[in-house]
Design a protein around this motif. Sequence first.
Motif, PDB file in Angstrom:
ATOM      1  N   ALA A 200      96.698  38.875  49.957  1.00 44.22           N
ATOM      2  CA  ALA A 200      97.613  37.570  49.229  1.00 44.22           C
ATOM      3  C   ALA A 200      99.017  37.818  49.394  1.00 44.22           C
ATOM      4  N   GLY A 201      99.107  38.761  50.209  1.00 43.12           N
ATOM      5  CA  GLY A 201     100.707  39.294  50.030  1.00 43.12           C
ATOM      6  C   GLY A 201     101.387  38.463  51.837  1.00 43.12           C
ATOM      7  N   ASN A 202     100.069  38.097  52.925  1.00 44.25           N
ATOM      8  CA  ASN A 202     100.860  37.368  53.583  1.00 44.25           C
ATOM      9  C   ASN A 202     100.962  35.671  53.297  1.00 44.25           C
ATOM     10  N   ALA A 224     103.715  35.408  63.777  1.00 43.70           N
ATOM     11  CA  ALA A 224     105.387  34.659  64.046  1.00 43.70           C
ATOM     12  C   ALA A 224     104.651  33.155  64.902  1.00 43.70           C
ATOM     13  N   GLU A 225     103.591  33.293  65.786  1.00 44.71           N
ATOM     14  CA  GLU A 225     103.595  32.023  66.511  1.00 44.71           C
ATOM     15  C   GLU A 225     102.789  31.175  65.496  1.00 44.71           C
ATOM     16  N   ASP A 230     107.528  37.615  61.975  1.00 40.92           N
ATOM     17  CA  ASP A 230     107.486  38.275  63.538  1.00 40.92           C
ATOM     18  C   ASP A 230     106.984  39.778  63.303  1.00 40.92           C
ATOM     19  N   ALA A 231     105.687  39.958  63.126  1.00 38.83           N
ATOM     20  CA  ALA A 231     104.677  41.283  62.821  1.00 38.83           C
ATOM     21  C   ALA A 231     103.280  40.835  64.111  1.00 38.83           C
ATOM     22  N   PRO A 281      98.960  43.162  54.680  1.00 39.93           N
ATOM     23  CA  PRO A 281      99.153  42.089  54.902  1.00 39.93           C
ATOM     24  C   PRO A 281      99.467  41.474  56.596  1.00 39.93           C
ATOM     25  N   LEU A 282      98.834  42.502  57.244  1.00 38.50           N
ATOM     26  CA  LEU A 282      98.963  42.046  58.496  1.00 38.50           C
ATOM     27  C   LEU A 282      97.600  41.529  59.368  1.00 38.50           C
ATOM     28  N   ALA A 283      96.977  41.141  58.278  1.00 39.77           N
ATOM     29  CA  ALA A 283      95.395  40.641  59.301  1.00 39.77           C
ATOM     30  C   ALA A 283      95.604  40.138  59.105  1.00 39.77           C
TER      31      ALA A 283
END
Length: 519
Positions: A200-202, A224-225, A230-231, A281-283
């Motif tokens: 939900a946080g993405n 970032a792409e 940027d993670a 959140p980075l998944a």
Amino acid sequence: MAILRAATLAALIMICAGLPVAAQDVTLTSRAGDIEISGNLLGFDGEFYRVDTIYGELTVDGSGVLCEGSECPDLKAYVANVTLSGAPTIGRVLMPALIEAFALRQGLELSRQPTSDIAMTYTLSDPGGGQPRGRFHVRLTNTDEGFADLLAGEAEMVMSLREVTRSEAIRGREAGLGDLRDARRSRVLALDALVPLVSAGNPVTTITTPQLVKVLSGEITNWAELGGADAPIAVHLHDPDTGLGQVTERQMLIGGAQGFAAGAIRHATGEGLSQAVSQDPLALGIGSRSEMGPTFELALTGACGFAMQATRRAVKTEDYPLTAPMFLYLPSYRLPRLVREFLVFTRESAAQLVIRRAGFVDQLPEEIEIDAQGDRFANAVLRAGGDVTLADLQRMVRVLGPLKRLTTTFRFEPGSIRLDPQSRSNVDSLARALESGFYDGRQLVFVGFSDGEGLASANNAIALRRADAVRNAVVQTAETAQLDRLEMDVETFGEAMPMACDDSEWGRRANRRVEIWIR
């Protein structure tokens, strides 16, 4: 005396030859006493015996023989038994819901009894605690194990999230199960879809299919792409020995991708995958529509501006490109009558509603008014170019305007003229509807569409041939249909109404289709 010819012939050969017979499980004797068959009892479906004799496997009508031996079934208290093994996605929720609805339809009481950590037995009995009529033994293994159980004689049905492999089909034929690749040996029980999932946080909400492949294969490693922070991207996938893992590999690793990212995190269950993605959140994960849990779905988009999510209608029509049919695979020998009645029930409207309520996509045809398809026609106008003229669009509106679109759509396997599994199931479903007279007095138009690669004239010709081929396949399958009671036409509009961008194989495949329009 109702003994099959093969059984009678084998018995006469045995008697005439005077060959000694080793100790066997059962002996079947004709009621007149003049014919006798001995062998190992392979099964009894409540009507017929299957016996492995020195002359091969024989099927004998139980009404014409008497059975002697310790393995003979109790005919007065016969209970139909069937074991289903395979994908937990099917066996945990969908199959119990269908069995419960079937028991209600039959006026039977249902009880559940766990037999192990991964197995449950569902018993259907006469009301008031009466005689058991059938037992459905459901084993939650995985698709690979389901086929292994079928080949080993430990299950009669496979709950599968993929098609049978060539090696499994060969071994199935050797085991006397028939050709598992034959359309009669499988059926699409329900529909699901692969979806890209984030937490939900993405902030990212869309992704193109080429970008998705690059993320999964490790070519794109940073959010970032994709327009995010940027993670690094943490990729989550199903285990490769699960049906969904194998479907993901087959669907995604095309267009030159060699394999998935080495650091991808694997999950044995869809629930585990969605939970892990929701907490990171980075998944980015590839999961199933039916097991999204608290995650969010990324819409699939393209450079041309199309965006598509796995809505029920988009999955049913295969307009969404990553559909995942859910199969039942069956052996060639007869199953008990109660089980056969259950299989018939799974195709009825009541069962399709159960499938929808269980969170999956049903296959019940729907008619879509042209007023509800404004986005499709708007896209057709926006995408019109030198090869698609205003006259082409006007003709399409004139022809399709008085009609409704059926959700029954036909698409083809990548790089092939062979219909994909969902479409082969649609051929069978439409043929059965024609045989029942459901569309009597109506007009069905098989409309061919193409992608935008190449010359428009060539694409039109190809689309017309595909529409003709689908119509012919339906007619050949509907053997008992009275086709003079309805009108079946063929039309083509080539690349005039694209469903996706032509910048990827998924987009081109979505555009190569045959739709059914009805008046």
